[in-house]
Design an enzyme around this catalytic site. Structure first.
Site, PDB file in Angstrom:
ATOM      1  N   GLN A 162       0.790  -1.226   0.000  1.00 37.21           N
ATOM      2  CA  GLN A 162       0.000   0.000   0.000  1.00 37.21           C
ATOM      3  C   GLN A 162       0.825   1.279   0.000  1.00 37.21           C
ATOM      4  O   GLN A 162       0.422   2.281  -0.585  1.00 37.21           O
ATOM      5  CB  GLN A 162      -0.917  -0.014   1.226  1.00 37.21           C
ATOM      6  CG  GLN A 162      -1.981   1.046   1.240  1.00 37.21           C
ATOM      7  CD  GLN A 162      -3.080   0.696   2.221  1.00 37.21           C
ATOM      8  OE1 GLN A 162      -4.004  -0.037   1.908  1.00 37.21           O
ATOM      9  NE2 GLN A 162      -2.963   1.207   3.431  1.00 37.21           N
ATOM     10  N   GLU A 204      -3.006   9.845  -0.457  1.00 39.99           N
ATOM     11  CA  GLU A 204      -2.110  10.430   0.532  1.00 39.99           C
ATOM     12  C   GLU A 204      -1.026  11.301  -0.093  1.00 39.99           C
ATOM     13  O   GLU A 204      -0.041  11.636   0.550  1.00 39.99           O
ATOM     14  CB  GLU A 204      -1.492   9.319   1.391  1.00 39.99           C
ATOM     15  CG  GLU A 204      -2.571   8.557   2.164  1.00 39.99           C
ATOM     16  CD  GLU A 204      -2.011   7.470   3.054  1.00 39.99           C
ATOM     17  OE1 GLU A 204      -0.775   7.273   3.057  1.00 39.99           O
ATOM     18  OE2 GLU A 204      -2.802   6.819   3.754  1.00 39.99           O
ATOM     19  N   ASP A 241       4.497  -0.002   3.961  1.00 36.74           N
ATOM     20  CA  ASP A 241       3.267  -0.503   4.574  1.00 36.74           C
ATOM     21  C   ASP A 241       2.711  -1.542   3.611  1.00 36.74           C
ATOM     22  O   ASP A 241       2.183  -1.210   2.551  1.00 36.74           O
ATOM     23  CB  ASP A 241       2.257   0.627   4.790  1.00 36.74           C
ATOM     24  CG  ASP A 241       0.920   0.112   5.330  1.00 36.74           C
ATOM     25  OD1 ASP A 241       0.824  -1.094   5.652  1.00 36.74           O
ATOM     26  OD2 ASP A 241      -0.030   0.913   5.425  1.00 36.74           O
ATOM     27  N   GLU A 288       5.522  -2.083   7.936  1.00 37.72           N
ATOM     28  CA  GLU A 288       4.226  -2.044   8.617  1.00 37.72           C
ATOM     29  C   GLU A 288       3.314  -3.131   8.056  1.00 37.72           C
ATOM     30  O   GLU A 288       3.253  -3.332   6.842  1.00 37.72           O
ATOM     31  CB  GLU A 288       3.596  -0.669   8.409  1.00 37.72           C
ATOM     32  CG  GLU A 288       2.224  -0.484   9.029  1.00 37.72           C
ATOM     33  CD  GLU A 288       1.625   0.866   8.673  1.00 37.72           C
ATOM     34  OE1 GLU A 288       0.385   0.960   8.602  1.00 37.72           O
ATOM     35  OE2 GLU A 288       2.403   1.826   8.445  1.00 37.72           O
ATOM     36  N   ASP A 315      -0.253  -2.216  12.645  1.00 43.02           N
ATOM     37  CA  ASP A 315      -1.366  -1.284  12.453  1.00 43.02           C
ATOM     38  C   ASP A 315      -2.674  -2.045  12.615  1.00 43.02           C
ATOM     39  O   ASP A 315      -3.322  -1.981  13.654  1.00 43.02           O
ATOM     40  CB  ASP A 315      -1.262  -0.620  11.085  1.00 43.02           C
ATOM     41  CG  ASP A 315      -2.463   0.272  10.753  1.00 43.02           C
ATOM     42  OD1 ASP A 315      -3.219   0.619  11.679  1.00 43.02           O
ATOM     43  OD2 ASP A 315      -2.646   0.619   9.576  1.00 43.02           O
ATOM     44  N   LYS A 340      -3.273   5.539  15.451  1.00 41.75           N
ATOM     45  CA  LYS A 340      -4.301   6.263  14.701  1.00 41.75           C
ATOM     46  C   LYS A 340      -5.436   6.574  15.668  1.00 41.75           C
ATOM     47  O   LYS A 340      -6.101   5.657  16.159  1.00 41.75           O
ATOM     48  CB  LYS A 340      -4.824   5.421  13.536  1.00 41.75           C
ATOM     49  CG  LYS A 340      -3.800   5.152  12.445  1.00 41.75           C
ATOM     50  CD  LYS A 340      -4.363   4.205  11.395  1.00 41.75           C
ATOM     51  CE  LYS A 340      -3.412   4.026  10.217  1.00 41.75           C
ATOM     52  NZ  LYS A 340      -3.917   3.003   9.259  1.00 41.75           N
ATOM     53  N   ARG A 369      -4.807   9.260   8.457  1.00 40.37           N
ATOM     54  CA  ARG A 369      -5.590   8.290   7.692  1.00 40.37           C
ATOM     55  C   ARG A 369      -5.628   8.762   6.246  1.00 40.37           C
ATOM     56  O   ARG A 369      -5.299   9.906   5.942  1.00 40.37           O
ATOM     57  CB  ARG A 369      -7.022   8.163   8.232  1.00 40.37           C
ATOM     58  CG  ARG A 369      -7.170   7.680   9.660  1.00 40.37           C
ATOM     59  CD  ARG A 369      -6.430   6.396   9.969  1.00 40.37           C
ATOM     60  NE  ARG A 369      -6.857   5.220   9.230  1.00 40.37           N
ATOM     61  CZ  ARG A 369      -7.600   4.225   9.734  1.00 40.37           C
ATOM     62  NH1 ARG A 369      -8.023   4.292  10.983  1.00 40.37           N
ATOM     63  NH2 ARG A 369      -7.890   3.158   9.005  1.00 40.37           N
ATOM     64  N   SER A 370      -6.062   7.879   5.358  1.00 41.42           N
ATOM     65  CA  SER A 370      -6.090   8.254   3.938  1.00 41.42           C
ATOM     66  C   SER A 370      -7.139   9.330   3.664  1.00 41.42           C
ATOM     67  O   SER A 370      -6.992  10.141   2.750  1.00 41.42           O
ATOM     68  CB  SER A 370      -6.335   7.028   3.062  1.00 41.42           C
ATOM     69  OG  SER A 370      -7.472   6.318   3.486  1.00 41.42           O
ATOM     70  N   LYS A 391       3.662   9.489  10.349  1.00 38.48           N
ATOM     71  CA  LYS A 391       3.209   9.192   8.992  1.00 38.48           C
ATOM     72  C   LYS A 391       2.087  10.159   8.675  1.00 38.48           C
ATOM     73  O   LYS A 391       1.035  10.103   9.298  1.00 38.48           O
ATOM     74  CB  LYS A 391       2.652   7.762   8.913  1.00 38.48           C
ATOM     75  CG  LYS A 391       3.639   6.693   8.578  1.00 38.48           C
ATOM     76  CD  LYS A 391       2.950   5.338   8.495  1.00 38.48           C
ATOM     77  CE  LYS A 391       1.925   5.284   7.379  1.00 38.48           C
ATOM     78  NZ  LYS A 391       1.304   3.951   7.238  1.00 38.48           N
TER      79      LYS A 391
END
Length: 425
Positions: A162, A204, A241, A288, A315, A340, A369-370, A391
């Site tokens: 990702q 992102e 990730d 990740e 995560d 998060k 978050r995205s 991040k």
């Protein structure tokens, strides 16, 4: 310092989807405001964000129910409480919800209130948010983990993993680290353009080109690092990730889900071996979700193989939850936790997870978050907890840059007291 009024509203995030924004009004006239992020690839054990499911509005993604809970349930319950009692307020929110997954009020409603309360308290005391949350021992600026190539669920690129990130670990300060990252980002744009590949960006802010798999993505980044004048592995390292839960089923890591016919299907042992091979071949120092959230045995094997060499971040595995983190610590799964705030739903629970991680020798990575907003709270949380890592996307899109710019301000404010860095595993 009493809470006089809490107002929730529906706003839009960086993907054009509704999210919750909350204002906490104090009797003295001070207002604290927070907006809630939303993820695209989510762990199945995350706290639940409440969506309306009304297909006639925003494709069913409206948050009017969550907003109603803020205005009609949470507001009357918290009015009159001291804004300085963060733990008591968060405990009250949890009691009001009454579910383990926060599915009654919605984690999006609860988090909006929790963060807005903290912002109002900081404003009341006339101190920065990071100082209010972290106290006097707050001085570490985080190494940014910049997602410059997007794959998986964050883009249409045919790559299973990702995120491919750069970490300017060789910088002397955050300001210089940000500059290094920006220069590599622009160099990568030229590398991709010269190959005739798309330079459009994903959720992102990273590029989402049609590359030929994982190795091609990493090698493109290394070429950009060198083109920008930096030394891979010394000045800048690579983090990934894998988001492996997205393509794990029946004991198989099925890369064909994202990569089509050219993708491979790997067993648990083969997945561990593949990641070990990548670490041996490239300057990767953080992975990740290398294994699925439901593959605890795989996580153990990966930690045995790589736990003393790289940062292994959980995560989906931990979802910012002390219950799952406790199991990971006991079973020696991973050595780091991704933080998060919307995975757990309150600031207090977020801080508890970070504290537990650090107490047991785990590192922590504060994360966006995205689906983001202009809210910069996570920048303050990263500094407040001395996590040393953040991040928050690539070097484009204002919703990402807002966090980086806030960190520049914090570094300037801390002056010579600021330290740039993170704890190496």
């Amino acid at each position: 310092m009493e809470i006089a009024k809490i107002i929730g509203r529906e706003i839009l995030d960086s993907r054009g989807n509704p999210t919750v924004e909350v204002d906490v009004h104090l009797a003295c006239g001070i207002i604290g405001r927070a907006a809630v992020p939303s993820g695209a690839s989510t762990g199945e054990n995350e706290a639940i964000e409440l969506r309306d499911q009304d297909k006639a509005r925003y494709c069913g993604k409206g948050v009017l129910k969550a907003v109603k809970n803020v205005n009609e349930v949470i507001d009357p319950a918290l009015c009159g409480m001291s804004v300085l009692e963060q733990t008591a307020i968060d405990r009250k929110l949890i009691e009001l919800d009454g579910t383990k997954t926060k599915s009654n009020l919605g984690a999006n409603a609860m988090l909006g209130v929790s963060l807005a309360v903290a912002k109002a308290a900081a404003a009341y005391l006339d101190i920065p948010l990071y100082r209010y949350i972290g106290g006097s021992n707050t001085y570490v600026l985080p190494v940014p983990m910049m997602n410059i190539i997007n794959g998986g669920s964050h883009s249409d690129a045919p790559i299973a993993f990702q995120e491919f990130m750069i970490r300017p670990v060789g910088a002397c300060c955050f300001r210089e680290g940000l500059r290094m990252g920006a220069e590599v980002f622009h160099a990568l744009k030229k590398v991709l353009h010269d190959r005739g590949l798309s330079t459009a960006v994903g959720d992102e802010g990273g590029f989402a080109p049609a590359l030929n798999g994982t190795e091609d993505a990493i090698e493109s980044i290394l070429k950009a690092v060198e083109a920008a004048g930096y030394v891979p592995g010394k000045d800048i390292t690579i983090a990934m990730d894998c988001a492996s839960s997205e393509f794990f089923k029946d004991g198989i890591y099925d890369y064909t889900k994202f990569e089509g016919e050219k993708g491979k299907k790997r067993s648990i042992d083969e997945q561990v071996a593949y990641l070990t091979e990548l670490v041996g071949k490239y300057p990767i120092d953080s992975i990740e979700d290398g294994m699925s959230e439901n593959d605890w045995e795989g996580w153990k094997k990966l930690t045995v193989a790589l736990g003393d060499k790289v940062q292994l971040v959980g995560d989906d595995l931990f979802v910012t939850n002390v219950e799952f983190l406790r199991r990971g610590i006991a079973e020696k799964c991973g050595n780091s936790i991704l933080i998060k705030v919307n995975q757990i739903g309150t600031l207090t629970e977020t801080l508890n997870a970070i504290e537990m991680a650090h107490r047991h020798g785990f590192t922590s990575v504060t994360s966006h978050r995205s689906g983001e907003t202009e809210d910069t709270t996570i920048a303050d949380i990263a500094v407040a907890t001395n996590s040393g890592q953040i991040k928050t996307g690539s070097l484009s899109r204002t919703d990402r840059m807002a966090k980086y710019n806030q960190l520049l301000r914090i570094e300037e404010e801390l002056g010579p007291c600021a330290v740039y860095g993170y704890k190496k595993v």
